[in-house]
Design an enzyme around this catalytic site. Sequence first.
Site, mmCIF file in Angstrom:
data_model
loop_
_atom_site.group_PDB
_atom_site.id
_atom_site.type_symbol
_atom_site.label_atom_id
_atom_site.label_comp_id
_atom_site.label_asym_id
_atom_site.label_seq_id
_atom_site.Cartn_x
_atom_site.Cartn_y
_atom_site.Cartn_z
ATOM 1 N N GLU A 107 -8.825 -1.439 -19.338
ATOM 2 C CA GLU A 107 -9.276 -1.803 -20.687
ATOM 3 C C GLU A 107 -8.099 -2.233 -21.564
ATOM 4 O O GLU A 107 -8.198 -3.210 -22.314
ATOM 5 C CB GLU A 107 -10.006 -0.622 -21.342
ATOM 6 C CG GLU A 107 -11.249 -0.183 -20.591
ATOM 7 C CD GLU A 107 -10.996 0.929 -19.605
ATOM 8 O OE1 GLU A 107 -11.855 1.823 -19.483
ATOM 9 O OE2 GLU A 107 -9.929 0.914 -18.934
ATOM 10 N N THR A 132 -12.280 5.651 24.766
ATOM 11 C CA THR A 132 -11.201 5.395 23.804
ATOM 12 C C THR A 132 -9.834 5.285 24.456
ATOM 13 O O THR A 132 -8.888 4.818 23.827
ATOM 14 C CB THR A 132 -11.151 6.510 22.762
ATOM 15 O OG1 THR A 132 -10.849 7.758 23.413
ATOM 16 C CG2 THR A 132 -12.479 6.632 22.034
#
Length: 375
Positions: A63, A172
């Site tokens: 902001e 894996t």
Amino acid sequence: MKNKNNSTPYSADDHRFMSRAIQLAERGLYTTDPNPRVGCVIVNKGTIVGEGWHQIAGEAHAEVNALTAAGHRAEGATVYVSLEPCCHQGKTPPCTDALIAAKVERVVAAMQDPNPSVAGNGLQQLTNAGIMAEVGLMEIQARDLNPGFIQRMKTSRPYVRNKLAMSVDGRTAMADGESKWITGEAARLDVQRLRARSSAIVTGAGTVLSDDPSMTVRLENTKRQPERIIIDSNLSTPTNAKILQQPGQAHILTCSDDKAAIDQLIETGARVVTLPKVNNRVDLHAVMNYLNEWEVNEILLETGATLSGAMLEEKLIDEIIIYMAPVVMGDQARGLFQLPYLNSMSDRIELSLKSTRMLGNDLRLTYTPNYITSR
């Protein structure tokens, strides 16, 4: 403060400007940690007069950056911000004070800040100052920017992504531990992006021993390296491991009281922390508490089947990302999760598919464990 819903729709321009604010927030994806990623757009008479995003923790918020860009044109303008403006003094002053001083007319926030120090109070302060404050526009997209920050603020626990690479038959690594490389370059580059957005990379001592990884981000122009965390119940991490040789300090979390081993690892520059023990291993819930104290928002879990299985068993994984390569590795190769307690179909852990994406020849699959919805 007005909380809009689907029965009170925002305009097309509202959506367009908030979409831009979210795009700006994404620019801080790799740099704002431990703060949230936030973007802001200031619009006066249908024209964008200021833009900003939070870039680095400790520096100006989105902001303030947007207000600086807008200058006097912020008076009477509408502010679109992806997260409720802060109203408390932290490393920077409250953004609500800056918005009130700029005399903006309307503030639209995508979502309420989950930080208990804000949590609606920021928008209420704006309302009390005569500024029209609204919340709820594109909230889903805004929440996707900051899953870790949101979860840590609400539950005092980081958000855990488990990254795995596997063959078509769910393997894996080969039986001897060889795993380089299952996937192609595009998938490996995507993993680097996951590392870059993470607050910490968590691995186990078994992975350190078998693969000797560095666990660093290797993208160009990398400005921040995530914390490196080794869960090592028995202090088996070698003192010459690559993960200990990188810039910054690695954290070794253990339940061992072996003073000689602890001292040797401390000499490498590592931080060794002794945590409670459960079933002869480090209490994984204590690990989450430790990382929460270090303001870790998002964890990337890069490890083998043992630690991945233990984390899943304890319901500590929030998201599973699997890179599936078009190869077959055989039934003697290693699997994804070590879960010996799963003995029947009723014990299985169900997952919900969130997304699929092709990366070169590999398929990226993103899942959420179904136990998430019952928390």
